[in-house]
Each structure stands twice: as structure tokens, then as C-alpha cells.
Scaffold this active site. Structure first.
Site, PDB file in Angstrom:
ATOM      1  CB  CYS A   7      35.559  44.497  97.353  1.00 55.49           C
ATOM      2  SG  CYS A   7      35.018  43.348  98.645  1.00 55.49           S
ATOM      3  CG  ASP A  30      31.118  58.982 103.821  1.00 52.13           C
ATOM      4  OD1 ASP A  30      30.668  57.965 104.369  1.00 52.13           O
ATOM      5  OD2 ASP A  30      30.540  59.576 102.880  1.00 52.13           O
ATOM      6  CG  HIS A  46      32.354  41.420 100.857  1.00 52.33           C
ATOM      7  ND1 HIS A  46      32.021  42.641 100.332  1.00 52.33           N
ATOM      8  CD2 HIS A  46      31.180  40.802 101.128  1.00 52.33           C
ATOM      9  CE1 HIS A  46      30.704  42.754 100.281  1.00 52.33           C
ATOM     10  NE2 HIS A  46      30.168  41.636 100.756  1.00 52.33           N
ATOM     11  CG  ASN A  86      24.176  53.470 109.391  1.00 48.89           C
ATOM     12  OD1 ASN A  86      23.756  53.793 110.494  1.00 48.89           O
ATOM     13  ND2 ASN A  86      24.619  54.355 108.515  1.00 48.89           N
ATOM     14  N   GLY A  92      19.495  52.129 107.522  1.00 49.62           N
ATOM     15  CA  GLY A  92      20.188  53.108 106.686  1.00 49.62           C
ATOM     16  C   GLY A  92      21.457  52.612 106.037  1.00 49.62           C
ATOM     17  CB  THR A  94      23.547  52.907 101.297  1.00 50.32           C
ATOM     18  OG1 THR A  94      24.756  53.544 101.719  1.00 50.32           O
ATOM     19  CG2 THR A  94      22.353  53.669 101.852  1.00 50.32           C
ATOM     20  CG  HIS A  97      33.002  45.803 102.288  1.00 47.72           C
ATOM     21  ND1 HIS A  97      33.850  45.187 101.376  1.00 47.72           N
ATOM     22  CD2 HIS A  97      33.743  46.010 103.407  1.00 47.72           C
ATOM     23  CE1 HIS A  97      35.048  45.027 101.930  1.00 47.72           C
ATOM     24  NE2 HIS A  97      35.009  45.520 103.160  1.00 47.72           N
ATOM     25  CG  HIS A  99      30.666  50.920 106.048  1.00 42.87           C
ATOM     26  ND1 HIS A  99      29.839  50.078 105.341  1.00 42.87           N
ATOM     27  CD2 HIS A  99      29.940  52.022 106.322  1.00 42.87           C
ATOM     28  CE1 HIS A  99      28.663  50.651 105.180  1.00 42.87           C
ATOM     29  NE2 HIS A  99      28.683  51.839 105.777  1.00 42.87           N
ATOM     30  CG  HIS A 101      29.520  55.813 109.106  1.00 42.48           C
ATOM     31  ND1 HIS A 101      29.381  56.588 107.972  1.00 42.48           N
ATOM     32  CD2 HIS A 101      28.795  54.689 108.870  1.00 42.48           C
ATOM     33  CE1 HIS A 101      28.596  55.976 107.109  1.00 42.48           C
ATOM     34  NE2 HIS A 101      28.217  54.817 107.625  1.00 42.48           N
TER      35      HIS A 101
HETATM   36  P1  5GP Z   1      26.033  53.397 105.058  1.00 45.37           P
HETATM   37  O1  5GP Z   1      24.844  54.255 104.744  1.00 45.37           O
HETATM   38  O2  5GP Z   1      26.009  52.100 104.278  1.00 45.37           O
HETATM   39  O3  5GP Z   1      26.274  53.189 106.521  1.00 45.37           O
HETATM   40  O4  5GP Z   1      27.297  54.235 104.599  1.00 45.37           O
HETATM   41  C1  5GP Z   1      27.874  54.160 103.339  1.00 45.37           C
HETATM   42  C2  5GP Z   1      28.747  55.373 103.230  1.00 45.37           C
HETATM   43  O5  5GP Z   1      29.641  55.173 102.156  1.00 45.37           O
HETATM   44  C3  5GP Z   1      27.976  56.661 102.925  1.00 45.37           C
HETATM   45  O6  5GP Z   1      28.226  57.603 103.968  1.00 45.37           O
HETATM   46  C4  5GP Z   1      28.528  57.114 101.576  1.00 45.37           C
HETATM   47  O7  5GP Z   1      28.686  58.516 101.481  1.00 45.37           O
HETATM   48  C5  5GP Z   1      29.859  56.381 101.494  1.00 45.37           C
HETATM   49  N1  5GP Z   1      30.254  56.035 100.142  1.00 45.37           N
HETATM   50  C6  5GP Z   1      29.482  55.454  99.183  1.00 45.37           C
HETATM   51  N2  5GP Z   1      30.200  55.240  98.060  1.00 45.37           N
HETATM   52  C7  5GP Z   1      31.464  55.692  98.327  1.00 45.37           C
HETATM   53  C8  5GP Z   1      32.651  55.745  97.544  1.00 45.37           C
HETATM   54  O8  5GP Z   1      32.710  55.335  96.382  1.00 45.37           O
HETATM   55  N3  5GP Z   1      33.757  56.264  98.142  1.00 45.37           N
HETATM   56  C9  5GP Z   1      33.741  56.730  99.426  1.00 45.37           C
HETATM   57  N4  5GP Z   1      34.871  57.231  99.908  1.00 45.37           N
HETATM   58  N5  5GP Z   1      32.626  56.693 100.191  1.00 45.37           N
HETATM   59  C10 5GP Z   1      31.505  56.188  99.641  1.00 45.37           C
HETATM   60 ZN    ZN Z   2      33.172  44.164  99.678  1.00 41.81          ZN
END
Ligand code: 5GP
Ligand code: ZN
Length: 110
Positions: A7, A30, A46, A86, A92, A94, A97, A99, A101
Site C-alpha cells: 500500500c 521485486d 488492499h 503465493n 510462502g 510473506t 497484499h 500480488h 509474481h
Molecule cells: P511473497 O513471498 O509474499 O509471495 O512475495 C513477496 C515479495 O515481495 C518477495 O519476493 C519480496 O522480495 C518482495 N518484496 C518485499 N518487500 C519489498 C519491497 O519493499 N519492495 C519491493 N519492490 N519488493 C518487496
Molecule cells: Zn496493502
């Protein structure tokens, strides 16, 4: 003030470079790329994960998918890409919000 990192990126707080934007979604790199092309596409509003997004906001869901396809065209040499959500801690996720990939081993050369 939100503590959701995506957000805050959407609001422009960190000056993150946006690679694409639609009415309902934005895309950025990323921060910790796992492949030569590793982009994220997020709805501007969100939702905690793709399950909530699908249930609540078809317009944003379409924007996320269309923006992903456009970015893959622009950033990969062959148009092939992984489109990954994810969903849930044990899968996995983390950042809670929603998203997508966008992942590819084949970056466009220029
Ligand atoms: P998840 O594991 O939730 O599917 O993916 C979260 C992704 O967000 C991870 O690949 C991580 O590297 C990326 N990420 C986390 N914090 C930030 C950030 O502050 N900026 C950017 N550009 N990517 C982020
Ligand atoms: Zn959010």
C-alpha cells in the site's frame, strides 16, 4: 497510515519506479529477484491475497492479469513467464497484499 508495504509503494511513499500502471493495478520490480525477470503486479486497493481479490474485485483482477501480460511482452525475450500467487503463509506468502509474481529466465536484451 498503513503498515502494509505494498500500500505504501502504491501511494508513492518510497518513490518506487513503476513499470506499468492501469486504473486498478501497478507493477514494479521485486526487491530480491529470484530470476533475471522478477516483477510484481499488485492491485491498488488492499486485499490480503488472490482469494480475497477474486471474491471482491473482478475489475482489479483483470487489470492485474492484463498488466502482467503486457509486462511479460515488454520484459522477456520470448513472452514466456510464470504467473505466481503465493497464497497463505504455508505457501510462502510473506507480504499480505495480493500480488502476482512475473518470473522469467529470458530477459529482453535491450
Ligand atoms: P511473497 O513471498 O509474499 O509471495 O512475495 C513477496 C515479495 O515481495 C518477495 O519476493 C519480496 O522480495 C518482495 N518484496 C518485499 N518487500 C519489498 C519491497 O519493499 N519492495 C519491493 N519492490 N519488493 C518487496
Ligand atoms: Zn496493502
Amino acid at each position: 497510515m498503513t503498515d502494509c508495504i505494498f500500500c505504501r509503494i502504491v501511494s508513492g511513499e518510497f518513490g518506487t519506479e513503476l513499470l506499468g500502471e492501469t486504473e486498478h493495478a501497478v507493477a514494479f520490480r521485486d526487491i530480491n529477484p529470484e530470476m533475471p525477470v522478477h516483477l510484481l503486479v499488485v492491485p491498488k486497493k488492499h486485499y490480503r491475497d488472490i482469494t480475497d481479490l477474486v471474491a471482491a474485485d473482478a475489475d482489479a483482477l483483470i487489470d492485474v492479469a492484463q498488466l502482467a501480460a503486457r509486462l511479460a511482452e515488454e520484459h522477456t525475450s520470448d513472452g514466456s513467464y510464470k504467473f505466481l500467487f503465493n497464497t497463505g503463509e504455508n505457501a510462502g506468502q510473506t507480504v499480505f497484499h495480493a500480488h502476482a509474481h512475473i518470473l522469467s529466465q529470458m530477459p529482453k536484451s535491450n
